[in-house]
Write an enzyme that holds these catalytic residues in place. Structure first.
Site, PDB file in Angstrom:
ATOM      1  N   THR A 134       0.835  -1.213   0.000  1.00 49.67           N
ATOM      2  CA  THR A 134       0.000   0.000   0.000  1.00 49.67           C
ATOM      3  C   THR A 134       0.869   1.263   0.000  1.00 49.67           C
ATOM      4  O   THR A 134       0.678   2.174  -0.814  1.00 49.67           O
ATOM      5  CB  THR A 134      -0.890   0.019   1.258  1.00 49.67           C
ATOM      6  OG1 THR A 134      -1.666  -1.178   1.296  1.00 49.67           O
ATOM      7  CG2 THR A 134      -1.829   1.218   1.245  1.00 49.67           C
ATOM      8  N   VAL A 137      10.097   4.954   6.858  1.00 49.10           N
ATOM      9  CA  VAL A 137       8.725   5.046   7.369  1.00 49.10           C
ATOM     10  C   VAL A 137       8.229   3.653   7.744  1.00 49.10           C
ATOM     11  O   VAL A 137       7.024   3.445   7.916  1.00 49.10           O
ATOM     12  CB  VAL A 137       7.763   5.712   6.352  1.00 49.10           C
ATOM     13  CG1 VAL A 137       8.050   7.200   6.226  1.00 49.10           C
ATOM     14  CG2 VAL A 137       7.813   5.027   4.988  1.00 49.10           C
ATOM     15  N   ALA A 138       9.151   2.689   7.856  1.00 48.72           N
ATOM     16  CA  ALA A 138       8.776   1.300   8.154  1.00 48.72           C
ATOM     17  C   ALA A 138       8.807   1.078   9.670  1.00 48.72           C
ATOM     18  O   ALA A 138       7.831   1.405  10.369  1.00 48.72           O
ATOM     19  CB  ALA A 138       9.708   0.363   7.405  1.00 48.72           C
ATOM     20  N   ARG A 139       9.912   0.554  10.160  1.00 52.10           N
ATOM     21  CA  ARG A 139      10.118   0.370  11.596  1.00 52.10           C
ATOM     22  C   ARG A 139      11.596   0.605  11.881  1.00 52.10           C
ATOM     23  O   ARG A 139      12.449   0.224  11.072  1.00 52.10           O
ATOM     24  CB  ARG A 139       9.732  -1.054  12.030  1.00 52.10           C
ATOM     25  CG  ARG A 139       8.224  -1.320  12.062  1.00 52.10           C
ATOM     26  CD  ARG A 139       7.541  -0.614  13.225  1.00 52.10           C
ATOM     27  NE  ARG A 139       6.147  -0.977  13.343  1.00 52.10           N
ATOM     28  CZ  ARG A 139       5.130  -0.288  12.817  1.00 52.10           C
ATOM     29  NH1 ARG A 139       5.376   0.821  12.113  1.00 52.10           N
ATOM     30  NH2 ARG A 139       3.884  -0.675  12.984  1.00 52.10           N
ATOM     31  N   ASP A 143      10.942   8.450  10.411  1.00 54.43           N
ATOM     32  CA  ASP A 143       9.662   8.544  11.124  1.00 54.43           C
ATOM     33  C   ASP A 143       9.558   7.418  12.147  1.00 54.43           C
ATOM     34  O   ASP A 143       8.876   7.544  13.153  1.00 54.43           O
ATOM     35  CB  ASP A 143       8.505   8.449  10.115  1.00 54.43           C
ATOM     36  CG  ASP A 143       7.157   8.762  10.769  1.00 54.43           C
ATOM     37  OD1 ASP A 143       7.028   9.856  11.361  1.00 54.43           O
ATOM     38  OD2 ASP A 143       6.245   7.915  10.701  1.00 54.43           O
ATOM     39  N   GLU A 183      10.931   4.546  20.917  1.00 52.01           N
ATOM     40  CA  GLU A 183       9.981   5.648  20.733  1.00 52.01           C
ATOM     41  C   GLU A 183       9.324   5.985  22.068  1.00 52.01           C
ATOM     42  O   GLU A 183       8.843   5.065  22.739  1.00 52.01           O
ATOM     43  CB  GLU A 183       8.941   5.263  19.687  1.00 52.01           C
ATOM     44  CG  GLU A 183       9.597   5.025  18.325  1.00 52.01           C
ATOM     45  CD  GLU A 183       8.606   4.754  17.199  1.00 52.01           C
ATOM     46  OE1 GLU A 183       7.391   4.714  17.446  1.00 52.01           O
ATOM     47  OE2 GLU A 183       9.059   4.584  16.061  1.00 52.01           O
ATOM     48  N   HIS A 188       6.992   9.495  14.516  1.00 55.24           N
ATOM     49  CA  HIS A 188       6.093   8.416  14.063  1.00 55.24           C
ATOM     50  C   HIS A 188       4.688   8.962  13.747  1.00 55.24           C
ATOM     51  O   HIS A 188       3.689   8.517  14.326  1.00 55.24           O
ATOM     52  CB  HIS A 188       6.015   7.279  15.085  1.00 55.24           C
ATOM     53  CG  HIS A 188       5.734   5.960  14.432  1.00 55.24           C
ATOM     54  ND1 HIS A 188       6.375   4.794  14.753  1.00 55.24           N
ATOM     55  CD2 HIS A 188       4.867   5.631  13.435  1.00 55.24           C
ATOM     56  CE1 HIS A 188       5.910   3.805  14.015  1.00 55.24           C
ATOM     57  NE2 HIS A 188       4.979   4.289  13.195  1.00 55.24           N
ATOM     58  N   VAL A 189       4.676   9.911  12.838  1.00 60.33           N
ATOM     59  CA  VAL A 189       3.416  10.584  12.486  1.00 60.33           C
ATOM     60  C   VAL A 189       3.144  10.574  10.984  1.00 60.33           C
ATOM     61  O   VAL A 189       2.222  11.254  10.522  1.00 60.33           O
ATOM     62  CB  VAL A 189       3.428  12.057  12.964  1.00 60.33           C
ATOM     63  CG1 VAL A 189       3.324  12.138  14.474  1.00 60.33           C
ATOM     64  CG2 VAL A 189       4.681  12.792  12.467  1.00 60.33           C
ATOM     65  N   ALA A 191       1.677   8.676   9.203  1.00 63.20           N
ATOM     66  CA  ALA A 191       0.329   8.205   8.850  1.00 63.20           C
ATOM     67  C   ALA A 191      -0.773   9.038   9.491  1.00 63.20           C
ATOM     68  O   ALA A 191      -1.959   8.765   9.284  1.00 63.20           O
ATOM     69  CB  ALA A 191       0.171   6.750   9.280  1.00 63.20           C
TER      70      ALA A 191
HETATM   71  P1  NDP Z   1       1.764  -3.920   2.856  1.00 62.63           P
HETATM   72  O1  NDP Z   1       1.568  -5.261   3.451  1.00 62.63           O
HETATM   73  O2  NDP Z   1       0.714  -3.371   1.967  1.00 62.63           O
HETATM   74  O3  NDP Z   1       3.129  -3.916   2.033  1.00 62.63           O
HETATM   75  C1  NDP Z   1       4.314  -4.475   2.506  1.00 62.63           C
HETATM   76  C2  NDP Z   1       5.247  -4.682   1.321  1.00 62.63           C
HETATM   77  O4  NDP Z   1       6.528  -5.106   1.819  1.00 62.63           O
HETATM   78  C3  NDP Z   1       4.788  -5.709   0.329  1.00 62.63           C
HETATM   79  O5  NDP Z   1       5.005  -5.196  -0.969  1.00 62.63           O
HETATM   80  C4  NDP Z   1       5.723  -6.885   0.563  1.00 62.63           C
HETATM   81  O6  NDP Z   1       5.841  -7.577  -0.667  1.00 62.63           O
HETATM   82  C5  NDP Z   1       6.993  -6.151   0.984  1.00 62.63           C
HETATM   83  N1  NDP Z   1       7.963  -6.956   1.708  1.00 62.63           N
HETATM   84  C6  NDP Z   1       7.744  -7.904   2.661  1.00 62.63           C
HETATM   85  N2  NDP Z   1       8.918  -8.417   3.059  1.00 62.63           N
HETATM   86  C7  NDP Z   1       9.872  -7.776   2.339  1.00 62.63           C
HETATM   87  C8  NDP Z   1      11.289  -7.886   2.297  1.00 62.63           C
HETATM   88  N3  NDP Z   1      11.954  -8.782   3.030  1.00 62.63           N
HETATM   89  N4  NDP Z   1      11.981  -7.074   1.453  1.00 62.63           N
HETATM   90  C9  NDP Z   1      11.326  -6.194   0.672  1.00 62.63           C
HETATM   91  N5  NDP Z   1       9.986  -6.057   0.661  1.00 62.63           N
HETATM   92  C10 NDP Z   1       9.276  -6.843   1.502  1.00 62.63           C
HETATM   93  O7  NDP Z   1       2.041  -2.944   4.052  1.00 62.63           O
HETATM   94  P2  NDP Z   1       1.897  -1.349   4.112  1.00 62.63           P
HETATM   95  O8  NDP Z   1       2.431  -0.782   2.865  1.00 62.63           O
HETATM   96  O9  NDP Z   1       0.542  -0.998   4.539  1.00 62.63           O
HETATM   97  O10 NDP Z   1       2.857  -1.045   5.350  1.00 62.63           O
HETATM   98  C11 NDP Z   1       4.219  -1.443   5.312  1.00 62.63           C
HETATM   99  C12 NDP Z   1       4.869  -1.218   6.665  1.00 62.63           C
HETATM  100  O11 NDP Z   1       5.014   0.165   6.887  1.00 62.63           O
HETATM  101  C13 NDP Z   1       4.072  -1.736   7.864  1.00 62.63           C
HETATM  102  O12 NDP Z   1       4.320  -3.110   8.097  1.00 62.63           O
HETATM  103  C14 NDP Z   1       4.552  -0.858   8.982  1.00 62.63           C
HETATM  104  O13 NDP Z   1       5.669  -1.435   9.617  1.00 62.63           O
HETATM  105  C15 NDP Z   1       4.966   0.428   8.294  1.00 62.63           C
HETATM  106  N6  NDP Z   1       4.002   1.502   8.507  1.00 62.63           N
HETATM  107  C16 NDP Z   1       4.451   2.655   9.078  1.00 62.63           C
HETATM  108  C17 NDP Z   1       3.609   3.722   9.245  1.00 62.63           C
HETATM  109  C18 NDP Z   1       4.105   4.983   9.868  1.00 62.63           C
HETATM  110  O14 NDP Z   1       3.316   5.646  10.510  1.00 62.63           O
HETATM  111  N7  NDP Z   1       5.369   5.326   9.692  1.00 62.63           N
HETATM  112  C19 NDP Z   1       2.193   3.660   8.860  1.00 62.63           C
HETATM  113  C20 NDP Z   1       1.815   2.403   8.256  1.00 62.63           C
HETATM  114  C21 NDP Z   1       2.718   1.381   8.089  1.00 62.63           C
HETATM  115  P3  NDP Z   1       6.269  -9.115  -0.760  1.00 62.63           P
HETATM  116  O15 NDP Z   1       5.297  -9.858   0.108  1.00 62.63           O
HETATM  117  O16 NDP Z   1       6.234  -9.456  -2.221  1.00 62.63           O
HETATM  118  O17 NDP Z   1       7.650  -9.115  -0.228  1.00 62.63           O
HETATM  119  C1  7N6 Z   2      -0.598   5.211  13.448  1.00 59.79           C
HETATM  120  C2  7N6 Z   2       0.021   4.345  12.368  1.00 59.79           C
HETATM  121  C3  7N6 Z   2       1.349   1.494  11.323  1.00 59.79           C
HETATM  122  O1  7N6 Z   2       2.010   0.459  11.332  1.00 59.79           O
HETATM  123  O2  7N6 Z   2       3.156   2.492  12.486  1.00 59.79           O
HETATM  124  C4  7N6 Z   2       1.934   2.758  11.904  1.00 59.79           C
HETATM  125  O3  7N6 Z   2       0.215   1.537  10.815  1.00 59.79           O
HETATM  126  C5  7N6 Z   2       1.096   3.465  12.925  1.00 59.79           C
HETATM  127  C6  7N6 Z   2      -1.356   6.375  12.884  1.00 59.79           C
END
Ligand code: NDP
Ligand code: 7N6
Length: 308
Positions: free
Chosen positions: A145, A224-226, A250, A255, A274-275, A277
């Site tokens: 996403t 923006v992952a972890r 982020d 945290e 961590h904002v 989103a």
């Molecule tokens: P999705 O599940 O939609 O997408 C995750 C993507 O990561 C998929 O394309 C997956 O594809 C890929 N992936 C999984 N493992 C690997 C790997 N080893 N190497 C490369 N790519 C990989 O999740 P979102 O996009 O919704 O969210 C992703 C992450 O972002 C969340 O898990 C969360 O940790 C973080 N996040 C952070 C936010 C914030 O506030 N900063 C807000 C929302 C999310 P495939 O399966 O083909 O590998």
């Molecule tokens: C809070 C989003 C997630 O994984 O880290 C984010 O969705 C938190 C608004």
């Protein structure tokens, strides 16, 4: 599964006001109430929560209001027979828009001027510092996403987009998709590397000293992952040694990021708490996911975003 109550755990306040979430979940034909850590649960409960608690394992279904569910013990949910769903799918605008902000700030030096504004400082950046996003390359790690949203916006801004995902399947607006074993090659030519993948055993420590060394010395890392996807000491060393040009973070290892952390004082680092989103619609976005799954339960269908 029969759901007789939606229990909204007070940890949701980390993402949106508790009362707003309770209000948004009204009207789905199931009573809704706010609960704290002293609550108990049974097999007719749906819990909506930001953070995990052991007591939730007694519920029928737990909905995590984050996309990442790395803090939840998936095996324990499977053993208990408690359904766990996450909130992937609702961050396709918010987080990518924040990422566009980071990229634009770095290219156009906005973060530097904002710092100088505080001191009434008119100093202009050296001639060779500003650049345009057009024609630069971004590597998007994780094409779900968020990654797809970043890719779409980056392509619209004239960047060349490459990406990484395990399947290696093509993605719209991504010119080349690499697999994780090709990560070195994927980042080598990129001006920006944007981490949009989940935190898993495979991705923990993925961005280490060796990978940072593969990156261009004028490149920027965006996380923006972890936090733990990046090796903290390796990033600090790369920034101190000018092995990369900067970073936008982020997600952090601890945290809130501790007050004395060296990242706070790096001019070439943008720290956000961590904002990425955050949006004033978060409660509505979560309610739509919960509603869809209540409807699915009524129809005897499987849950959307079920991870355990
Ligand atoms: P999705 O599940 O939609 O997408 C995750 C993507 O990561 C998929 O394309 C997956 O594809 C890929 N992936 C999984 N493992 C690997 C790997 N080893 N190497 C490369 N790519 C990989 O999740 P979102 O996009 O919704 O969210 C992703 C992450 O972002 C969340 O898990 C969360 O940790 C973080 N996040 C952070 C936010 C914030 O506030 N900063 C807000 C929302 C999310 P495939 O399966 O083909 O590998
Ligand atoms: C809070 C989003 C997630 O994984 O880290 C984010 O969705 C938190 C608004």
């Amino acid at each position: 599964m029969d759901i007789d109550r939606i229990a909204v755990h007070d940890s949701v306040a980390q993402a949106c006001p508790l009362e707003a979430m309770v209000a948004a979940l009204q009207g789905f034909g199931v009573p809704v109430e706010a609960v704290g850590d002293d609550e108990t649960f049974d097999a007719s409960d749906c819990v909506v929560t930001f953070s995990p608690r052991d007591a939730f394992l007694d519920a029928a279904w737990v909905h995590g209001i984050r996309a990442g569910y790395d803090e939840f013990d998936v095996a324990a949910y499977e053993a208990a027979g408690t359904a766990l769903t996450n909130s992937t799918g609702i961050h396709g605008d918010t987080v990518p828009e924040t990422v566009v902000g980071y990229l634009t700030a770095f290219a156009r030096r906005l973060h530097v001027y904002r710092d100088r504004q505080r001191d009434g400082d008119w100093t202009q950046e050296p001639y060779n510092e500003p650049f345009t996003l057009t024609g630069e390359q971004v590597c998007v790690v994780g094409l779900g996403t968020i990654g797809q949203g970043v890719a779409d916006r980056a392509a619209a801004l004239g960047l060349e987009v490459v990406g990484v995902r395990r399947s290696g399947d093509p993605a719209e607006n991504v010119e080349r998709v690499y697999t994780p074993d090709e990560l070195d090659a994927a980042v080598a030519d990129a001006r920006f590397v944007v981490l949009c993948c989940p935190l898993t055993e495979e991705t923990e420590g993925m961005v280490d000293a060796a990978l940072l060394d593969e990156m261009r010395d004028d490149s920027y890392l965006v996380n923006v992952a972890r936090g733990p996807v990046v090796v903290e000491d390796a990033l600090l060393a790369a920034l101190d040694d000018d092995a990369i040009a900067g970073a936008a973070l982020d997600a952090h290892w601890e945290e809130p990021l501790p007050e004395a952390h060296p990242l706070w004082d790096h001019e070439s680092v943008i720290v956000t708490p961590h904002v990425a989103a955050f949006t004033n619609q978060y409660h509505e976005d979560i309610a739509a996911l919960v509603r869809e799954n209540l409807d699915r339960i009524d129809r005897g269908e499987s849950l959307r975003n079920r991870v355990a």
